[in-house]
Design a protein around this motif. Structure first.
Motif, PDB file in Angstrom:
ATOM      1  N   ALA A 134      19.920   9.833  12.366  1.00 55.04           N
ATOM      2  CA  ALA A 134      19.689  10.510  11.287  1.00 55.04           C
ATOM      3  C   ALA A 134      18.709  11.939  11.841  1.00 55.04           C
ATOM      4  O   ALA A 134      18.506  12.923  11.311  1.00 55.04           O
ATOM      5  CB  ALA A 134      18.473  10.130  10.450  1.00 55.04           C
ATOM      6  N   GLY A 135      18.648  11.880  13.284  1.00 54.82           N
ATOM      7  CA  GLY A 135      17.964  12.930  13.942  1.00 54.82           C
ATOM      8  C   GLY A 135      16.612  13.109  13.861  1.00 54.82           C
ATOM      9  O   GLY A 135      15.983  14.111  13.843  1.00 54.82           O
ATOM     10  N   VAL A 136      16.041  12.063  13.669  1.00 55.78           N
ATOM     11  CA  VAL A 136      14.311  11.829  13.503  1.00 55.78           C
ATOM     12  C   VAL A 136      13.862  10.943  14.674  1.00 55.78           C
ATOM     13  O   VAL A 136      14.570   9.984  15.134  1.00 55.78           O
ATOM     14  CB  VAL A 136      14.219  11.287  12.283  1.00 55.78           C
ATOM     15  N   ASP A 137      12.375  10.826  14.918  1.00 55.56           N
ATOM     16  CA  ASP A 137      11.795   9.992  15.612  1.00 55.56           C
ATOM     17  C   ASP A 137      11.809   8.616  14.971  1.00 55.56           C
ATOM     18  O   ASP A 137      11.642   8.770  13.832  1.00 55.56           O
ATOM     19  CB  ASP A 137      10.299  10.538  15.966  1.00 55.56           C
ATOM     20  N   GLY A 138      11.903   7.710  15.842  1.00 54.88           N
ATOM     21  CA  GLY A 138      11.893   6.347  15.204  1.00 54.88           C
ATOM     22  C   GLY A 138      10.549   5.766  15.005  1.00 54.88           C
ATOM     23  O   GLY A 138      10.295   4.776  14.246  1.00 54.88           O
ATOM     24  N   GLN A 139       9.710   6.472  15.298  1.00 57.48           N
ATOM     25  CA  GLN A 139       8.170   5.846  15.209  1.00 57.48           C
ATOM     26  C   GLN A 139       7.617   6.159  13.442  1.00 57.48           C
ATOM     27  O   GLN A 139       7.989   7.052  12.929  1.00 57.48           O
ATOM     28  CB  GLN A 139       7.121   6.997  15.924  1.00 57.48           C
ATOM     29  N   GLY A 140       7.021   5.272  12.942  1.00 54.64           N
ATOM     30  CA  GLY A 140       6.649   5.251  11.698  1.00 54.64           C
ATOM     31  C   GLY A 140       6.194   3.751  11.184  1.00 54.64           C
ATOM     32  O   GLY A 140       6.421   2.882  11.789  1.00 54.64           O
ATOM     33  N   GLU A 141       5.395   3.857  10.203  1.00 55.56           N
ATOM     34  CA  GLU A 141       4.774   2.587   9.613  1.00 55.56           C
ATOM     35  C   GLU A 141       4.354   2.974   8.004  1.00 55.56           C
ATOM     36  O   GLU A 141       4.252   3.949   7.602  1.00 55.56           O
ATOM     37  CB  GLU A 141       3.524   2.134  10.405  1.00 55.56           C
ATOM     38  N   GLY A 142       4.018   1.891   7.559  1.00 58.69           N
ATOM     39  CA  GLY A 142       3.802   1.893   6.103  1.00 58.69           C
ATOM     40  C   GLY A 142       4.727   1.761   5.043  1.00 58.69           C
ATOM     41  O   GLY A 142       5.847   1.398   5.479  1.00 58.69           O
ATOM     42  N   GLU A 159       0.926  -1.129   0.006  1.00 61.61           N
ATOM     43  CA  GLU A 159      -0.008  -0.158   0.189  1.00 61.61           C
ATOM     44  C   GLU A 159       0.960   1.194   0.210  1.00 61.61           C
ATOM     45  O   GLU A 159       1.683   1.074   0.650  1.00 61.61           O
ATOM     46  CB  GLU A 159      -0.809   0.201   1.181  1.00 61.61           C
ATOM     47  N   PRO A 160       0.501   2.420  -0.819  1.00 60.43           N
ATOM     48  CA  PRO A 160       1.462   3.272  -0.883  1.00 60.43           C
ATOM     49  C   PRO A 160       1.499   4.249   0.557  1.00 60.43           C
ATOM     50  O   PRO A 160       2.265   5.263   0.628  1.00 60.43           O
ATOM     51  CB  PRO A 160       0.798   4.256  -2.173  1.00 60.43           C
ATOM     52  N   ALA A 161       0.496   4.059   1.350  1.00 59.90           N
ATOM     53  CA  ALA A 161       0.484   5.016   2.469  1.00 59.90           C
ATOM     54  C   ALA A 161       1.668   4.922   3.411  1.00 59.90           C
ATOM     55  O   ALA A 161       2.210   3.679   3.527  1.00 59.90           O
ATOM     56  CB  ALA A 161      -0.846   4.513   3.136  1.00 59.90           C
ATOM     57  N   THR A 162       2.331   5.942   4.010  1.00 66.82           N
ATOM     58  CA  THR A 162       3.396   5.857   4.677  1.00 66.82           C
ATOM     59  C   THR A 162       3.446   7.018   5.673  1.00 66.82           C
ATOM     60  O   THR A 162       2.717   7.937   5.457  1.00 66.82           O
ATOM     61  CB  THR A 162       4.791   5.833   4.083  1.00 66.82           C
ATOM     62  N   SER A 163       3.796   6.789   6.907  1.00 67.09           N
ATOM     63  CA  SER A 163       3.872   7.655   7.819  1.00 67.09           C
ATOM     64  C   SER A 163       5.016   7.897   8.705  1.00 67.09           C
ATOM     65  O   SER A 163       5.632   6.612   9.090  1.00 67.09           O
ATOM     66  CB  SER A 163       2.702   7.755   8.739  1.00 67.09           C
ATOM     67  N   GLY A 164       5.845   8.864   9.231  1.00 69.48           N
ATOM     68  CA  GLY A 164       6.736   8.728  10.184  1.00 69.48           C
ATOM     69  C   GLY A 164       7.923   8.437   9.560  1.00 69.48           C
ATOM     70  O   GLY A 164       8.155   8.527   8.278  1.00 69.48           O
ATOM     71  N   PHE A 165       8.964   7.949  10.294  1.00 74.03           N
ATOM     72  CA  PHE A 165      10.225   7.269   9.873  1.00 74.03           C
ATOM     73  C   PHE A 165       9.940   6.210   8.970  1.00 74.03           C
ATOM     74  O   PHE A 165       9.160   5.162   9.280  1.00 74.03           O
ATOM     75  CB  PHE A 165      11.099   6.835  11.167  1.00 74.03           C
ATOM     76  N   ARG A 166      10.632   6.114   7.699  1.00 78.32           N
ATOM     77  CA  ARG A 166      10.367   5.242   6.747  1.00 78.32           C
ATOM     78  C   ARG A 166      11.364   3.714   7.028  1.00 78.32           C
ATOM     79  O   ARG A 166      11.077   2.863   6.207  1.00 78.32           O
ATOM     80  CB  ARG A 166      10.548   5.784   5.311  1.00 78.32           C
TER      81      ARG A 166
END
Length: 265
Positions: A197-205, A61-68
């Motif tokens: 990388a300096g970003v939050d590790g939460q993410g999905e998709g 699915e193309p949807a993505t959010s947060g850290f990839r």
């Protein structure tokens, strides 16, 4: 038979805009006006594809959010070249995530988010600006770092596909020897990669990323897919001939990162 990341494909919302950004940021061009793959000065190739089309090809699915779960990296020779690349990227619309500076362990690096959302780390191979700095910085290496559950386990998978570890720090970091003209592949725990990388590790998709290996024959494509399947990956698309005279199959590694294996028939 050795797997290598010859082409990095990034899913983007606007191919023409992304092509213009990367061509400007890396001072490079495509082979022709119809080709969206950019030659990164001999350190691999960067391809751009509409994100929904890439997701469909990967069976995702193309949807993505947060850290990839992935970070791309351009390694240059000197700190001044990191600054120059960051300036070129921000002039093209990138957002600075980490400014260019010397890191805790002495590495000089910066991180930006490209307009398409991909994270890029720019790093210098040396710590000082010795020697003349070229007007147009050219990467001496391009790398893709994947966030995984356990680098040691992922290392076993990639070794089964012929890759040889270059640096091995167990479950902290593993990377693999670089083939001529290809990109470097590195593995870090997902949270550690996000922290670097300096970003939050939460993410999905969907990661909006796929790696391509160009095989020497149809038989090699079949062998790599079989090896990936037996080593704990998943074949998401069995190899089939294409209209353009190619032979293409797809698989994911145990952590779900997407690969495309192709050869000319």
């Amino acid at each position: 038979m050795t797997l290598s990341p010859d082409i990095i494909t990034v899913g983007v919302p606007d191919v023409a805009a992304a092509r213009a950004f990367y061509a400007s940021a890396f001072a490079t061009t495509a082979d022709n006006d119809r080709d969206t793959a950019l030659d990164l000065h001999g350190s691999g190739r960067l391809a751009l594809q509409q994100i929904d089309e890439l997701a469909a090809a990967c069976g995702a699915e193309p949807a993505t959010s947060g850290f990839r779960g992935c970070v791309l990296s351009s390694i240059v020779q000197r700190p001044a070249e990191v600054r120059a690349l960051l300036a070129a990227a921000t002039a093209g619309g990138a957002t600075v995530v980490k400014p260019a500076r010397k890191e805790f362990f002495g590495e000089f690096a910066a991180v930006h988010r490209a307009p398409d959302g991909a994270l890029w780390k720019l790093a210098a191979a040396s710590k000082k600006d010795t020697g003349p700095v070229p007007a147009v910085p050219r990467p001496i290496e391009t790398a893709v770092f994947l966030g995984v559950a356990r680098p040691k386990a992922s290392k076993v998978f990639y070794e089964a596909l012929g890759m040889a570890a270059d640096h091995d720090y167990g479950d902290k970091f593993v990377d693999f020897a670089v083939s001529a003209g290809a990109c470097r592949l590195g593995l870090l725990p997902r949270r550690a990669l996000a922290g670097d990388a300096g970003v939050d590790g939460q993410g999905e998709g969907f990661s909006a990323l796929a790696l391509t290996h160009t095989a020497g024959s149809r038989e090699e494509v079949d062998t790599l897919l079989a090896e990936a399947d037996s080593a704990g990956g998943r074949v998401t698309a069995p190899a089939v001939p294409t209209d353009g005279g190619g032979y293409v199959g797809r698989f994911t590694d145990p952590d779900g990162h997407h690969w495309r294996v192709t050869a000319r028939v």
